[in-house]
Design a protein around this motif. Structure first.
Motif, mmCIF file in Angstrom:
data_model
loop_
_atom_site.group_PDB
_atom_site.id
_atom_site.type_symbol
_atom_site.label_atom_id
_atom_site.label_comp_id
_atom_site.label_asym_id
_atom_site.label_seq_id
_atom_site.Cartn_x
_atom_site.Cartn_y
_atom_site.Cartn_z
ATOM 1 N N TYR A 438 0.777 -1.159 0.129
ATOM 2 C CA TYR A 438 -0.084 -0.100 0.013
ATOM 3 C C TYR A 438 0.835 1.250 -0.194
ATOM 4 O O TYR A 438 0.392 2.199 -0.772
ATOM 5 C CB TYR A 438 -1.052 0.065 1.166
ATOM 6 C CG TYR A 438 -1.584 1.344 1.228
ATOM 7 C CD1 TYR A 438 -2.778 1.656 0.554
ATOM 8 C CD2 TYR A 438 -1.283 2.469 2.338
ATOM 9 C CE1 TYR A 438 -3.420 2.679 1.036
ATOM 10 C CE2 TYR A 438 -2.130 3.440 2.708
ATOM 11 C CZ TYR A 438 -3.181 3.733 1.751
ATOM 12 O OH TYR A 438 -3.695 4.895 2.116
ATOM 13 N N GLU A 439 1.826 1.211 0.908
ATOM 14 C CA GLU A 439 2.676 2.706 0.964
ATOM 15 C C GLU A 439 3.552 2.538 -0.428
ATOM 16 O O GLU A 439 3.595 3.831 -0.877
ATOM 17 C CB GLU A 439 3.719 2.203 2.092
ATOM 18 C CG GLU A 439 3.085 2.197 3.452
ATOM 19 C CD GLU A 439 2.447 3.496 3.757
ATOM 20 O OE1 GLU A 439 3.004 4.530 3.238
ATOM 21 O OE2 GLU A 439 1.917 3.609 4.826
ATOM 22 N N TRP A 440 3.791 1.617 -1.033
ATOM 23 C CA TRP A 440 4.519 1.779 -2.118
ATOM 24 C C TRP A 440 3.672 2.089 -3.332
ATOM 25 O O TRP A 440 4.203 3.019 -4.255
ATOM 26 C CB TRP A 440 5.100 0.342 -2.577
ATOM 27 C CG TRP A 440 6.377 0.222 -3.829
ATOM 28 C CD1 TRP A 440 7.399 0.674 -3.699
ATOM 29 C CD2 TRP A 440 5.854 0.429 -5.222
ATOM 30 N NE1 TRP A 440 7.863 0.506 -5.256
ATOM 31 C CE2 TRP A 440 7.065 0.315 -6.006
ATOM 32 C CE3 TRP A 440 4.603 0.184 -6.010
ATOM 33 C CZ2 TRP A 440 7.021 0.199 -7.493
ATOM 34 C CZ3 TRP A 440 4.558 -0.173 -7.318
ATOM 35 C CH2 TRP A 440 5.745 0.179 -8.198
ATOM 36 N N LEU A 441 2.457 1.681 -3.364
ATOM 37 C CA LEU A 441 1.536 2.084 -4.390
ATOM 38 C C LEU A 441 1.051 3.606 -4.444
ATOM 39 O O LEU A 441 0.906 4.398 -5.158
ATOM 40 C CB LEU A 441 0.274 1.180 -4.398
ATOM 41 C CG LEU A 441 0.574 -0.196 -5.243
ATOM 42 C CD1 LEU A 441 -0.764 -1.101 -4.816
ATOM 43 C CD2 LEU A 441 0.963 -0.323 -6.482
ATOM 44 N N LYS A 442 0.910 3.832 -3.017
ATOM 45 C CA LYS A 442 0.688 5.377 -2.661
ATOM 46 C C LYS A 442 1.610 6.438 -3.339
ATOM 47 O O LYS A 442 1.279 7.472 -3.865
ATOM 48 C CB LYS A 442 0.373 5.397 -1.416
ATOM 49 C CG LYS A 442 -0.186 6.986 -0.867
ATOM 50 C CD LYS A 442 -0.407 7.031 0.692
ATOM 51 C CE LYS A 442 0.797 6.715 1.519
ATOM 52 N NZ LYS A 442 0.378 6.832 3.093
ATOM 53 N N ALA A 448 3.809 3.103 -11.732
ATOM 54 C CA ALA A 448 3.603 1.719 -11.932
ATOM 55 C C ALA A 448 2.681 1.624 -13.095
ATOM 56 O O ALA A 448 2.898 0.299 -13.945
ATOM 57 C CB ALA A 448 2.790 1.220 -10.714
ATOM 58 N N VAL A 449 1.841 2.513 -13.016
ATOM 59 C CA VAL A 449 0.787 2.194 -14.480
ATOM 60 C C VAL A 449 1.486 2.584 -15.635
ATOM 61 O O VAL A 449 1.421 1.936 -16.618
ATOM 62 C CB VAL A 449 -0.403 3.555 -14.176
ATOM 63 C CG1 VAL A 449 -1.262 3.491 -15.745
ATOM 64 C CG2 VAL A 449 -1.086 3.347 -13.216
ATOM 65 N N VAL A 450 2.385 3.476 -15.875
ATOM 66 C CA VAL A 450 3.188 3.655 -16.856
ATOM 67 C C VAL A 450 4.299 2.636 -17.074
ATOM 68 O O VAL A 450 4.198 2.258 -18.347
ATOM 69 C CB VAL A 450 4.272 5.025 -16.587
ATOM 70 C CG1 VAL A 450 5.096 5.128 -17.838
ATOM 71 C CG2 VAL A 450 3.221 6.292 -16.695
ATOM 72 N N VAL A 451 4.889 1.887 -16.149
ATOM 73 C CA VAL A 451 5.694 1.031 -16.401
ATOM 74 C C VAL A 451 4.840 -0.341 -16.856
ATOM 75 O O VAL A 451 5.215 -1.003 -17.871
ATOM 76 C CB VAL A 451 6.446 0.290 -15.084
ATOM 77 C CG1 VAL A 451 6.968 -0.976 -15.159
ATOM 78 C CG2 VAL A 451 7.274 1.618 -14.609
#
Length: 685
Positions: A438-442, A448-451
């Motif tokens: 959660y912390e990483w996605l925040k 993440a979406v671009v990659v």
């Protein structure tokens, strides 16, 4: 002359060595004491782990200071002031000792009202009233705190208690109202509940008989008359009862006729342990301390005392039994167990006529304190205790689990993740990983979406370029052949009927068949070691990989053999090679789906694991469908014939396995026979 000098020096040297040896023997050696038993820690994942003792024998109370000594002590009760009350059955009395085990008085020996006959149970209420289960006299006898006779209760008058109900009380407890819960010998009805006035108010906490699958089949098929001729299933009788500080009633039962050998019952009869089975069929008594930990006394095996946490999970086992033994820490025939305010365990030995007293070690104190705080949810205060437990023994997973919960509470998710992994706790690991993810996605959601988009486009682009390159390049005939057969395998996965029709009357290269099978084995091995921790929450060094591969390879091989044999008998058109290559192509979904699923296991938490399960179940259904379609197409069966063929094939696989086990057993016995003959000839020749 020279030889004589050498001989003299040799004699002197030998004399000097002899004097040194005698001097060494005269030096006192440091005393060493070894316990007569081992202590084992029960880990849910790692099994039994030998550890340092949590309890050690401290002393024996054998009644030397008591008139006539003990004779068949049957029950122990420790009052609030730590005075010990013993049902001295053979001497027809209740003996009171102080906290040190020194004799105070005897109760129930005087002639007249209150005279005891073979009492087997004793209980002392908080106000000092003494209850005795007067087994031989078939009554409950009450004494005032000063030991004088107060009242006696015989078998209560009640229509529920038939004339053939024999009232032989063996153990009892009384709640704060004075309601008595009595263990009656040889009854399966539960505890007899009696009011303070001696009135029968019903039975309480009865066990339920455990029905086997055969019993359930009989109940479904037999009529009432036939069932009446069957031997009735009887549950375990209750052997002991203990009253906890929180008002719960702990009952102990022996045997395997029903589950719930230890039950923790509330006033309504609900079992807090939910009738969970305990792997100790010969439990005889249970004590409970102020923190809710239970201590069971058993008469089976080599272990006599077991320690359970407040949830009923086994933690430690220790103690030893030996017939006709009179040794500190060794029990002969345990009959009762109790714990005092200093956490000393008192164990009555009915055969040796003595009481064994065990005291808790420093390690035991540290562990039990940490564990108590852990179950109370006071993780921060338990930190120092868990750290000390790990300093003394780094093999106890619960210590890592406790530190993991502390780290999770403090927000140190990386440390919590590591602790939970060391404790083999998938749930804790999942909770910690959820926060990390959660912390990483925040912080990195956009990245993440671009990659993800760029990676998908990149893989698609590379795949198109490779396909274009492969089409333009001139490949050797053998490579084109293998590539075409592998493309057919992928095509068959999506179009099973057309794919298997393509295989019919074709000879797929053995190299491709071997490659697919070897790839399946490699993917399976890789999936074990590349999966996330939640998939295999234990040390992979203990994973039985050969057995896992056997469960994967043996069914496939026996399917090929059985399907060909059955289809040949049933008029199938498929040849063995066609069955072999069709069965190899049918496992392609395992290769295609297992790889991404294994990668995905590293990124999901326990609550999302249903996605993994659904994917895997869909994969196995897919494979089964492919095997069925293969049977139908290769052998030119219609749907009904294919279904019958597949069913008979599965039955034949079972026959093959049974035959293989029989042959293996005979081969082993023959080998053992030859080995024994060889040993006889070798050793006696």
């Amino acid at each position: 002359m020279l030889g004589r000098k050498r001989m003299i020096w040799g004699v002197k040297a030998a004399a000097a060595l002899l004097l040194l040896g005698l001097a060494g023997a005269a030096v006192p050696r440091p005393a060493s004491a070894q316990l007569p038993y081992s202590t084992w820690y029960s880990d849910l994942n790692a099994g039994m782990i030998r550890t340092q003792p949590v309890y050690v024998p401290d002393r024996i109370v054998d009644g030397n200071g008591v008139e006539r000594g003990f004779s068949s002590p049957s029950d122990i009760f420790i009052a609030e002031n730590d005075h010990v009350y013993i049902a001295d059955t053979g001497n027809d009395r209740i003996v009171e000792l102080n906290e040190k085990g020194e004799y105070m008085r005897s109760i129930g020996q005087e002639e007249g009202p209150g005279k005891l006959t073979q009492p087997e149970g004793v209980f002392v209420a908080p106000g000092g009233t003494i209850y005795a289960a007067n087994t031989g006299g078939q009554s409950i006898v009450l004494y005032a705190p000063d030991g004088s006779f107060a009242r006696e209760f015989k078998k209560p008058e009640a229509t529920a208690l038939a004339a053939d109900y024999h009232f032989y009380p063996t153990k009892l407890v009384a709640d704060w109202r004075g309601v008595m819960y009595i263990v009656v010998k040889d009854t399966f009805l539960g505890l007899l509940r009696m009011s303070p006035d001696g009135e029968f108010t019903g039975f309480f906490g009865a066990n339920k008989a455990k029905l086997s699958w055969l019993d359930r089949v009989k109940r479904a098929l037999l009529n009432e008359k036939q069932l009446a001729q069957e031997i009735a299933k009887q549950p375990n009788p209750i052997l002991n009862a203990t009253l906890a500080d929180d008002g719960f009633l702990v009952t102990t039962s022996s045997g395997t006729a029903s589950d719930g050998q230890i039950k923790k019952l509330n006033a309504g009869g609900f079992d807090a342990f939910r009738n969970k089975p305990f792997d100790e069929p010969d439990l005889i008594d249970t004590a409970i301390d102020s923190n809710g930990f239970l201590y069971g006394l058993s008469r089976s095996g080599d272990i006599s005392v077991s320690v359970y946490d407040p949830t009923g999970e086994a933690v430690f086992y220790f103690g030893s039994k030996q017939k006709s033994a009179r040794q500190l820490g060794i029990a002969d025939y345990g009959s009762s167990i109790a714990i005092n305010g200093n956490n000393e365990l008192w164990v009555a030995d009915n055969a040796a006529n003595l009481i064994q007293v065990f005291k808790r070690t420093s390690f035991g104190d540290t562990y039990m304190t940490a564990s108590h705080l852990y179950f109370e949810g006071d993780y921060e205060q338990s930190r120092s205790y868990w750290e000390e437990v790990l300093r003394q023994n780094g093999m106890l997973n619960i210590a890592y689990n406790g530190l993991g919960k502390i780290a999770l509470h403090d927000g140190d998710y990386a440390a919590a993740l590591d602790y939970f992994k060391q404790s083999n706790d998938p749930k804790g690991y999942s909770d910690a990983y959820w926060y990390i993810r959660y912390e990483w996605l925040k912080d990195n959601f956009l990245l993440a979406v671009v990659v993800l988009i760029a990676g998908s486009w990149g893989l698609s682009f590379v795949a198109r370029r490779l396909a274009l390159f492969a089409r333009k390049r001139t490949w050797p005939p053998l490579v084109r052949k293998y590539a075409g057969e592998l493309r057919d395998a992928l095509y068959l996965m999506i179009h099973p009927y057309n794919g298997f029709y393509r295989l019919k009357d074709r000879h797929i290269s053995y190299a491709v068949i071997v490659f697919l099978l070897a790839l399946a084995v490699a993917v399976h091995v890789w999936s074990v070691f590349a999966s996330g921790f939640i998939a295999y929450p234990f040390d992979l060094g203990e994973y039985n990989l050969p057995l896992s591969l056997a469960f994967m390879i043996v069914p496939w091989i026996t399917w090929v053999i059985a399907n060909y044999l059955v289809s040949t008998v049933k008029g199938g058109e498929g040849r063995f090679r066609e069955v072999l290559q069709g069965s190899a192509f049918a496992i392609v979904p395992y290769l295609v789906i297992t790889i991404p699923t294994t990668i995905l296991t590293n990124f999901v938490v326990l609550e999302e694991w249903i996605v993994i399960d659904l994917i895997r179940q869909a994969m196995w259904v897919w494979i089964i469908v492919l095997f069925f379609v293969m049977t139908q197409v290769i052998h030119n069966f219609d749907f009904t014939e294919a279904f019958k063929n597949a069913s008979v094939t599965l039955f034949t696989i079972g026959i093959i396995w049974v035959f293989a086990m029989i042959v293996s057993g005979l081969v082993y016995n023959f080998y053992d026979f030859i080995e024994q003959i060889y040993r006889e000839v070798t050793f006696r020749a």
